[in-house]
Scaffold this motif. Structure first.
Motif, PDB file in Angstrom:
ATOM      1  N   MET A   1      48.915 -28.229  41.946  1.00  0.00           N
ATOM      2  CA  MET A   1      47.470 -28.161  41.754  1.00  0.00           C
ATOM      3  C   MET A   1      47.118 -26.906  40.961  1.00  0.00           C
ATOM      4  O   MET A   1      47.632 -25.828  41.234  1.00  0.00           O
ATOM      5  N   LEU A   2      46.265 -27.067  39.983  1.00  0.00           N
ATOM      6  CA  LEU A   2      45.856 -25.941  39.137  1.00  0.00           C
ATOM      7  C   LEU A   2      44.463 -25.474  39.520  1.00  0.00           C
ATOM      8  O   LEU A   2      43.557 -26.285  39.737  1.00  0.00           O
ATOM      9  N   ARG A   3      44.281 -24.168  39.602  1.00  0.00           N
ATOM     10  CA  ARG A   3      42.967 -23.588  39.841  1.00  0.00           C
ATOM     11  C   ARG A   3      42.880 -22.264  39.089  1.00  0.00           C
ATOM     12  O   ARG A   3      43.887 -21.740  38.609  1.00  0.00           O
ATOM     13  N   PHE A   4      41.670 -21.739  38.963  1.00  0.00           N
ATOM     14  CA  PHE A   4      41.451 -20.453  38.300  1.00  0.00           C
ATOM     15  C   PHE A   4      40.883 -19.468  39.320  1.00  0.00           C
ATOM     16  O   PHE A   4      39.894 -19.766  40.002  1.00  0.00           O
ATOM     17  N   GLU A   5      41.501 -18.303  39.395  1.00  0.00           N
ATOM     18  CA  GLU A   5      41.047 -17.295  40.356  1.00  0.00           C
ATOM     19  C   GLU A   5      39.681 -16.737  39.963  1.00  0.00           C
ATOM     20  O   GLU A   5      38.832 -16.485  40.811  1.00  0.00           O
ATOM     21  N   HIS A   6      39.473 -16.541  38.660  1.00  0.00           N
ATOM     22  CA  HIS A   6      38.202 -16.004  38.160  1.00  0.00           C
ATOM     23  C   HIS A   6      37.610 -17.003  37.174  1.00  0.00           C
ATOM     24  O   HIS A   6      37.597 -16.764  35.954  1.00  0.00           O
ATOM     25  N   ILE A   7      37.140 -18.111  37.678  1.00  0.00           N
ATOM     26  CA  ILE A   7      36.683 -19.210  36.815  1.00  0.00           C
ATOM     27  C   ILE A   7      35.467 -18.813  35.978  1.00  0.00           C
ATOM     28  O   ILE A   7      35.200 -19.402  34.927  1.00  0.00           O
ATOM     29  N   GLU A   8      34.740 -17.779  36.413  1.00  0.00           N
ATOM     30  CA  GLU A   8      33.549 -17.360  35.665  1.00  0.00           C
ATOM     31  C   GLU A   8      33.901 -16.837  34.275  1.00  0.00           C
ATOM     32  O   GLU A   8      33.086 -16.885  33.349  1.00  0.00           O
ATOM     33  N   PHE A   9      35.146 -16.357  34.083  1.00  0.00           N
ATOM     34  CA  PHE A   9      35.556 -15.866  32.763  1.00  0.00           C
ATOM     35  C   PHE A   9      35.625 -16.987  31.734  1.00  0.00           C
ATOM     36  O   PHE A   9      35.561 -16.730  30.526  1.00  0.00           O
ATOM     37  N   LEU A  10      35.780 -18.225  32.190  1.00  0.00           N
ATOM     38  CA  LEU A  10      35.904 -19.353  31.262  1.00  0.00           C
ATOM     39  C   LEU A  10      34.620 -19.596  30.477  1.00  0.00           C
ATOM     40  O   LEU A  10      34.635 -20.310  29.469  1.00  0.00           O
ATOM     41  N   TRP A  11      33.512 -19.024  30.941  1.00  0.00           N
ATOM     42  CA  TRP A  11      32.269 -19.152  30.180  1.00  0.00           C
ATOM     43  C   TRP A  11      32.406 -18.514  28.796  1.00  0.00           C
ATOM     44  O   TRP A  11      31.683 -18.881  27.852  1.00  0.00           O
ATOM     45  N   ALA A  12      33.341 -17.577  28.657  1.00  0.00           N
ATOM     46  CA  ALA A  12      33.537 -16.928  27.359  1.00  0.00           C
ATOM     47  C   ALA A  12      34.052 -17.907  26.306  1.00  0.00           C
ATOM     48  O   ALA A  12      33.937 -17.640  25.106  1.00  0.00           O
ATOM     49  N   LEU A  13      34.591 -19.050  26.734  1.00  0.00           N
ATOM     50  CA  LEU A  13      35.055 -20.058  25.777  1.00  0.00           C
ATOM     51  C   LEU A  13      33.895 -20.691  25.025  1.00  0.00           C
ATOM     52  O   LEU A  13      34.104 -21.334  23.987  1.00  0.00           O
ATOM     53  N   MET A  14      32.685 -20.503  25.540  1.00  0.00           N
ATOM     54  CA  MET A  14      31.503 -21.029  24.843  1.00  0.00           C
ATOM     55  C   MET A  14      31.309 -20.355  23.484  1.00  0.00           C
ATOM     56  O   MET A  14      30.584 -20.860  22.634  1.00  0.00           O
ATOM     57  N   LEU A  15      31.966 -19.212  23.278  1.00  0.00           N
ATOM     58  CA  LEU A  15      31.835 -18.494  22.004  1.00  0.00           C
ATOM     59  C   LEU A  15      32.698 -19.106  20.903  1.00  0.00           C
ATOM     60  O   LEU A  15      32.488 -18.806  19.723  1.00  0.00           O
ATOM     61  N   VAL A  16      33.672 -19.949  21.280  1.00  0.00           N
ATOM     62  CA  VAL A  16      34.572 -20.536  20.281  1.00  0.00           C
ATOM     63  C   VAL A  16      33.807 -21.320  19.215  1.00  0.00           C
ATOM     64  O   VAL A  16      34.025 -21.128  18.013  1.00  0.00           O
ATOM     65  N   PRO A  17      32.881 -22.241  19.579  1.00  0.00           N
ATOM     66  CA  PRO A  17      32.111 -22.939  18.534  1.00  0.00           C
ATOM     67  C   PRO A  17      31.321 -21.976  17.640  1.00  0.00           C
ATOM     68  O   PRO A  17      31.174 -22.229  16.443  1.00  0.00           O
ATOM     69  N   LEU A  18      30.836 -20.870  18.236  1.00  0.00           N
ATOM     70  CA  LEU A  18      30.097 -19.883  17.435  1.00  0.00           C
ATOM     71  C   LEU A  18      31.017 -19.222  16.415  1.00  0.00           C
ATOM     72  O   LEU A  18      30.637 -19.037  15.243  1.00  0.00           O
ATOM     73  N   PHE A  19      32.242 -18.876  16.843  1.00  0.00           N
ATOM     74  CA  PHE A  19      33.203 -18.272  15.906  1.00  0.00           C
ATOM     75  C   PHE A  19      33.511 -19.234  14.755  1.00  0.00           C
ATOM     76  O   PHE A  19      33.593 -18.814  13.594  1.00  0.00           O
ATOM     77  N   ILE A  20      33.720 -20.495  15.075  1.00  0.00           N
ATOM     78  CA  ILE A  20      34.034 -21.490  14.046  1.00  0.00           C
ATOM     79  C   ILE A  20      32.870 -21.625  13.063  1.00  0.00           C
ATOM     80  O   ILE A  20      33.060 -21.682  11.843  1.00  0.00           O
ATOM     81  N   PHE A  21      31.657 -21.672  13.600  1.00  0.00           N
ATOM     82  CA  PHE A  21      30.469 -21.776  12.747  1.00  0.00           C
ATOM     83  C   PHE A  21      30.364 -20.576  11.814  1.00  0.00           C
ATOM     84  O   PHE A  21      30.128 -20.723  10.601  1.00  0.00           O
ATOM     85  N   LEU A  22      30.556 -19.376  12.363  1.00  0.00           N
ATOM     86  CA  LEU A  22      30.448 -18.160  11.549  1.00  0.00           C
ATOM     87  C   LEU A  22      31.540 -18.101  10.485  1.00  0.00           C
ATOM     88  O   LEU A  22      31.302 -17.638   9.363  1.00  0.00           O
ATOM     89  N   PHE A  23      32.744 -18.586  10.828  1.00  0.00           N
ATOM     90  CA  PHE A  23      33.835 -18.575   9.854  1.00  0.00           C
ATOM     91  C   PHE A  23      33.516 -19.467   8.655  1.00  0.00           C
ATOM     92  O   PHE A  23      33.702 -19.070   7.504  1.00  0.00           O
ATOM     93  N   PHE A  24      33.020 -20.675   8.925  1.00  0.00           N
ATOM     94  CA  PHE A  24      32.708 -21.585   7.831  1.00  0.00           C
ATOM     95  C   PHE A  24      31.507 -21.093   7.015  1.00  0.00           C
ATOM     96  O   PHE A  24      31.453 -21.278   5.796  1.00  0.00           O
ATOM     97  N   ARG A  25      30.560 -20.464   7.706  1.00  0.00           N
ATOM     98  CA  ARG A  25      29.423 -19.894   6.977  1.00  0.00           C
ATOM     99  C   ARG A  25      29.894 -18.776   6.048  1.00  0.00           C
ATOM    100  O   ARG A  25      29.457 -18.683   4.889  1.00  0.00           O
ATOM    101  N   ALA A  26      30.784 -17.927   6.542  1.00  0.00           N
ATOM    102  CA  ALA A  26      31.303 -16.829   5.732  1.00  0.00           C
ATOM    103  C   ALA A  26      32.139 -17.358   4.573  1.00  0.00           C
ATOM    104  O   ALA A  26      32.084 -16.814   3.454  1.00  0.00           O
TER     105      ALA A  26
END
Length: 346
Positions: A1-26
């Motif tokens: 069984m898989l679990r995350f001890e600090h699951i709140e850190f996964l919210w930082a993955l929401m920045l991935v689409p922003l990085f991709i958008f900024l890269f293509f804009r640049a």
């Protein structure tokens, strides 16, 4: 069984689409800026060592490293052993009225949402008790069988609305009967029902159903939702109030709490009756009553001996960052000299 001890850190993955958008804009901005200096063929001759593909490769490596880094900080853990855990609890079945009258707003924001908020607080305070949810209007349906999965209970609770039961009415007796069928009386655990309703327009003999439940040692508590003055029942269109329910003569229907009926049901079921208010849902009083139920030990399967796996994620992230650092924006001269794809002229 898989679990995350600090699951709140996964919210930082929401920045991935922003990085991709900024890269293509640049990238688009860079292409436009270079186009202002001249044609692409001419620029390639002027800057023969500049690679157009390596920035993309470096960005992909960065994104992958970032995802691995965030996942590592969340500390993924794998359960390596399953064992039977002994718990001591009781079975609680919530019977929630979802008839249209529960949309009346004499409780903020309305009776149904007030009830759902109280149930959510109840779930947060549970430890070893099992909980189930039955919704009813003109008919009754099991929304959630008795379980110790409190996360699932909250998930199902959030989906409850007045449109999920097509037949209107307040069949409290049918809901009690459905609750009795949902219990497993062979396990010997203490059992109770908590009815949350405005008690209006009941269509069956709920008092007799509550008395029958009491005969089988199932306590029936009631939380009354609404006020004696009552409130109109809103009609919604596209998520907004578009009017109020009216009777056959065109007058606005005022839905009032039927406290007499609620008290009779609770009395017949050997339980307590509490009227909810905006400041107090009454759930604490009911839980004090349910604490008197005899608890029995039962076993559940659960994983233990979770092992950390953050080292793997952080190591891979570090390696990708090293590779990203070693890749230059310029073309590799040795590879360029090979001219593997050059067509030789005869």
């Amino acid at each position: 069984m898989l679990r995350f001890e600090h699951i709140e850190f996964l919210w930082a993955l929401m920045l991935v689409p922003l990085f991709i958008f900024l890269f293509f804009r640049a990238s688009r901005w860079k292409k436009k800026a270079l186009a202002a200096f001249g044609e692409r063929k001419v620029l390639r001759q002027v800057m023969p060592e500049v690679s157009s593909s390596k920035p993309r490769i470096k960005f992909i490596l960065f994104i992958c490293a970032y995802i691995l880094l965030v996942t590592g900080l969340a500390n993924p853990q794998i359960g390596t052993k399953m064992e039977e855990v002994k718990r001591k609890g009781a079975d609680l079945m919530i019977l929630l009225d979802v008839s249209n009258s529960m949309l009346a707003q004499d409780l903020a924001p309305n009776r149904l949402e007030n009830a759902k908020r109280a149930i959510s607080q109840l779930i947060d305070n549970l430890h070893d008790d099992r909980i189930g949810i039955i919704v009813f209007a003109g008919q009754a349906y099991v929304q959630l069988p008795v379980t110790t999965d409190y996360s699932a209970a909250k998930l199902f609770l959030n989906t409850i609305n007045t449109s999920m039961v097509p037949t209107q009415g307040t069949a409290i007796g049918a809901a009690i009967g459905m609750g009795m069928k949902s219990f497993d009386f062979k396990d010997g655990m203490g059992k109770a029902m908590i009815i949350m309703t405005d008690g209006e327009n009941h269509e069956d003999d709920a008092v007799s159903a509550a008395a029958s439940a009491k005969e089988k040692d199932v306590t029936v508590h009631v939380i009354g939702l609404g006020s004696a003055e009552g409130a109109p029942v809103p009609l919604y269109k596209n998520g907004k109030v578009a009017g109020f329910h009216t009777d056959s003569t065109g007058h606005t229907v005022i839905s009032k709490l039927n406290e007499d009926m609620c008290r009779q049901i609770a009395s017949a079921g050997g339980g307590a009756y509490v009227r909810a208010t905006n400041s107090n849902s009454g759930m604490n009083i009911i839980m004090d009553e349910t604490s008197k139920i005899q608890r029995r030990e039962y076993g559940t399967k659960s994983f233990k001996d979770f092992e950390d796996r953050f080292q793997i994620m952080l190591t891979l992230a570090f390696l990708l960052l090293v590779v990203d650092f070693l890749i230059h924006h310029r073309k590799n001269r040795r590879i360029s000299r090979l001219k593997l794809f050059e067509v030789k002229k005869p």
